[in-house]
Scaffold this motif. Structure first.
Motif, PDB file in Angstrom:
ATOM      1  N   PRO A  13      89.599  -3.954 -39.693  1.00  0.00           N
ATOM      2  CA  PRO A  13      88.175  -3.909 -39.984  1.00  0.00           C
ATOM      3  C   PRO A  13      87.495  -5.260 -39.827  1.00  0.00           C
ATOM      4  CG  PRO A  13      89.456  -2.741 -41.662  1.00  0.00           C
ATOM      5  CD  PRO A  13      90.434  -3.464 -40.795  1.00  0.00           C
ATOM      6  N   ALA A  14      88.259  -6.352 -39.957  1.00  0.00           N
ATOM      7  CA  ALA A  14      87.654  -7.677 -39.859  1.00  0.00           C
ATOM      8  C   ALA A  14      87.270  -8.030 -38.432  1.00  0.00           C
ATOM      9  CB  ALA A  14      88.612  -8.727 -40.411  1.00  0.00           C
ATOM     10  N   GLY A  15      87.736  -7.268 -37.447  1.00  0.00           N
ATOM     11  CA  GLY A  15      87.356  -7.536 -36.068  1.00  0.00           C
ATOM     12  C   GLY A  15      88.511  -8.046 -35.245  1.00  0.00           C
ATOM     13  N   PRO A  16      88.204  -8.759 -34.154  1.00  0.00           N
ATOM     14  CA  PRO A  16      89.244  -9.203 -33.233  1.00  0.00           C
ATOM     15  C   PRO A  16      90.307 -10.062 -33.917  1.00  0.00           C
ATOM     16  CG  PRO A  16      87.064  -9.512 -32.277  1.00  0.00           C
ATOM     17  CD  PRO A  16      86.862  -9.146 -33.713  1.00  0.00           C
ATOM     18  N   MET A  17      91.534  -9.951 -33.424  1.00  0.00           N
ATOM     19  CA  MET A  17      92.642 -10.735 -33.965  1.00  0.00           C
ATOM     20  C   MET A  17      92.344 -12.226 -33.913  1.00  0.00           C
ATOM     21  SD  MET A  17      96.543 -10.805 -32.529  1.00  0.00           S
ATOM     22  CE  MET A  17      97.765 -11.977 -33.150  1.00  0.00           C
ATOM     23  N   ILE A  18      91.760 -12.676 -32.813  1.00  0.00           N
ATOM     24  CA  ILE A  18      91.515 -14.100 -32.624  1.00  0.00           C
ATOM     25  C   ILE A  18      90.440 -14.636 -33.565  1.00  0.00           C
ATOM     26  CG2 ILE A  18      89.745 -13.837 -30.830  1.00  0.00           C
ATOM     27  CD1 ILE A  18      91.073 -16.181 -29.351  1.00  0.00           C
ATOM     28  N   LYS A  19      89.648 -13.745 -34.150  1.00  0.00           N
ATOM     29  CA  LYS A  19      88.528 -14.175 -34.988  1.00  0.00           C
ATOM     30  C   LYS A  19      88.970 -15.049 -36.149  1.00  0.00           C
ATOM     31  CE  LYS A  19      84.702 -12.321 -37.766  1.00  0.00           C
ATOM     32  NZ  LYS A  19      84.054 -11.081 -38.272  1.00  0.00           N
ATOM     33  N   SER A  20      90.187 -14.817 -36.658  1.00  0.00           N
ATOM     34  CA  SER A  20      90.636 -15.537 -37.852  1.00  0.00           C
ATOM     35  C   SER A  20      90.818 -17.030 -37.620  1.00  0.00           C
ATOM     36  CB  SER A  20      91.949 -14.935 -38.365  1.00  0.00           C
ATOM     37  OG  SER A  20      92.997 -15.141 -37.435  1.00  0.00           O
ATOM     38  N   ILE A  21      90.879 -17.469 -36.366  1.00  0.00           N
ATOM     39  CA  ILE A  21      91.047 -18.900 -36.105  1.00  0.00           C
ATOM     40  C   ILE A  21      89.817 -19.492 -35.418  1.00  0.00           C
ATOM     41  CG2 ILE A  21      93.564 -18.832 -36.074  1.00  0.00           C
ATOM     42  CD1 ILE A  21      93.441 -18.850 -32.996  1.00  0.00           C
ATOM     43  N   LEU A  22      88.685 -18.804 -35.524  1.00  0.00           N
ATOM     44  CA  LEU A  22      87.457 -19.265 -34.883  1.00  0.00           C
ATOM     45  C   LEU A  22      86.397 -19.609 -35.922  1.00  0.00           C
ATOM     46  CD1 LEU A  22      87.130 -16.590 -32.053  1.00  0.00           C
ATOM     47  CD2 LEU A  22      87.894 -18.963 -31.778  1.00  0.00           C
ATOM     48  N   PRO A  23      85.533 -20.590 -35.631  1.00  0.00           N
ATOM     49  CA  PRO A  23      84.398 -20.868 -36.516  1.00  0.00           C
ATOM     50  C   PRO A  23      83.306 -19.819 -36.337  1.00  0.00           C
ATOM     51  CG  PRO A  23      84.307 -22.301 -34.604  1.00  0.00           C
ATOM     52  CD  PRO A  23      85.597 -21.539 -34.497  1.00  0.00           C
ATOM     53  N   ASP A  24      82.358 -19.803 -37.255  1.00  0.00           N
ATOM     54  CA  ASP A  24      81.301 -18.793 -37.230  1.00  0.00           C
ATOM     55  C   ASP A  24      80.297 -18.977 -36.099  1.00  0.00           C
ATOM     56  OD1 ASP A  24      82.385 -17.602 -39.467  1.00  0.00           O
ATOM     57  OD2 ASP A  24      81.080 -18.655 -40.882  1.00  0.00           O
ATOM     58  N   CYS A  25      80.330 -20.130 -35.425  1.00  0.00           N
ATOM     59  CA  CYS A  25      79.337 -20.391 -34.376  1.00  0.00           C
ATOM     60  C   CYS A  25      79.658 -19.699 -33.056  1.00  0.00           C
ATOM     61  CB  CYS A  25      79.187 -21.894 -34.150  1.00  0.00           C
ATOM     62  SG  CYS A  25      80.719 -22.723 -33.653  1.00  0.00           S
ATOM     63  N   VAL A  26      80.795 -18.985 -32.982  1.00  0.00           N
ATOM     64  CA  VAL A  26      81.150 -18.267 -31.760  1.00  0.00           C
ATOM     65  C   VAL A  26      81.477 -16.820 -32.105  1.00  0.00           C
ATOM     66  CG1 VAL A  26      82.007 -20.331 -30.592  1.00  0.00           C
ATOM     67  CG2 VAL A  26      83.591 -18.933 -31.932  1.00  0.00           C
ATOM     68  N   VAL A  27      81.495 -15.966 -31.076  1.00  0.00           N
ATOM     69  CA  VAL A  27      81.864 -14.563 -31.256  1.00  0.00           C
ATOM     70  C   VAL A  27      82.991 -14.224 -30.289  1.00  0.00           C
ATOM     71  CG1 VAL A  27      79.584 -13.872 -32.074  1.00  0.00           C
ATOM     72  CG2 VAL A  27      80.108 -13.755 -29.637  1.00  0.00           C
ATOM     73  N   ALA A  28      83.745 -13.179 -30.623  1.00  0.00           N
ATOM     74  CA  ALA A  28      84.921 -12.828 -29.834  1.00  0.00           C
ATOM     75  C   ALA A  28      84.998 -11.326 -29.618  1.00  0.00           C
ATOM     76  CB  ALA A  28      86.190 -13.311 -30.535  1.00  0.00           C
ATOM     77  N   ALA A  29      85.710 -10.955 -28.568  1.00  0.00           N
ATOM     78  CA  ALA A  29      86.056  -9.559 -28.308  1.00  0.00           C
ATOM     79  C   ALA A  29      87.464  -9.545 -27.740  1.00  0.00           C
ATOM     80  CB  ALA A  29      85.073  -8.926 -27.325  1.00  0.00           C
ATOM     81  N   ASP A  30      88.264  -8.564 -28.139  1.00  0.00           N
ATOM     82  CA  ASP A  30      89.616  -8.477 -27.595  1.00  0.00           C
ATOM     83  C   ASP A  30      90.052  -7.030 -27.451  1.00  0.00           C
ATOM     84  OD1 ASP A  30      90.176  -7.766 -30.222  1.00  0.00           O
ATOM     85  OD2 ASP A  30      91.532  -9.436 -30.622  1.00  0.00           O
TER      86      ASP A  30
END
Length: 244
Positions: A13-30
């Motif tokens: 539910p938290a979103g893409p796997m990679i999101k956990s190591i990214l700052p809030d200033c970017v967005v991800a899709a996987d």
């Protein structure tokens, strides 16, 4: 006893796997699987040409992630063709990075006014082929990997090092348009914080007048995947008021 930072490999539910190591200033899709016949823009389709089925699937699914990430950023999706060295060509005002390996494709994007550059890389959590580590690392890095492996044997640290250097290159190239060899970077991995620091052994690029001497990033390792990411914020321009 310390424990190496790890993560699972399934999106939730938290979103893409990679999101956990990214700052809030970017967005991800996987994506973890290739959709059937993913749509490509004509520029992208021409770029992949008559590639074999595997490479076409990697390219196409990575572009699906890129288009989705652009939508999340509030941008109208458009073609993301490769440049001369394979780097993704983003729409004006956007910076980003793409990665793909067996079982995983991802894209991360940000607004150029807030983010100077992005580099991401995904790898299988498997050891490098014999001989590769010596070719891509320095003696002090190999000694550090031996210590990490003795304390945290479940992580293939040689692959984390490789991935971190790939993320450094993907961050470096959009700023310099120059090649960067593996030996031009010395990487230090933090097993408990899930972070890494990459010191440049060559003159670094300048971002708004500030010279970069190192890149810092984050990593995660699951049973099947290793992912690394670097996001360099755009320096505040002179005269720009700071927020309290």
């Amino acid at each position: 006893m310390t424990t190496a930072r790890t993560s699972g490999t399934a999106p939730g539910p938290a979103g893409p796997m990679i999101k956990s190591i990214l700052p809030d200033c970017v967005v991800a899709a996987d994506l973890f699987a290739d959709p059937p016949d993913p749509p490509l823009y004509p520029e992208e389709d021409r770029a992949i040409g008559d590639a074999d089925e595997q490479h076409r699937a990697e390219f196409a699914t990575a572009r699906v992630c890129a288009h989705d990430a652009l939508r999340k950023l509030g941008m109208r999706p458009g073609p993301v063709p490769p440049g001369l060295r394979g780097e993704p060509q983003w729409p004006a005002g956007v910076v980003g990075s793409i990665t793909h390996c067996t079982g995983y494709r991802a894209a991360v994007v940000g607004v150029a006014s807030k983010v100077a550059t992005i580099g991401i890389d995904a790898e299988r959590n498997e050891p490098l082929v014999d001989g590769v580590l010596d070719a891509v690392s320095l003696p002090e890095e190999r000694e550090s990997l031996r210590r990490l492996a003795a304390r945290h044997p479940r992580v293939h640290w040689d692959r984390v090092l490789w991935s971190a250097k790939e993320s450094v290159y993907k961050s470096w190239f959009p700023l310099t348009k120059r090649w960067l060899d593996f030996e031009d970077i010395i990487v230090s991995l933090d097993a408990t914080r899930g972070e890494f620091s990459a010191r440049l052994r060559v003159p670094g690029p300048r971002v708004n007048g500030q010279q970069l001497s190192r890149f810092t990033g984050r990593w995660l390792a699951g049973p099947e995947l290793i992912i690394t990411a670097i996001v360099v914020p755009a320096p505040a321009r002179r005269g720009t008021p700071s927020r309290a």
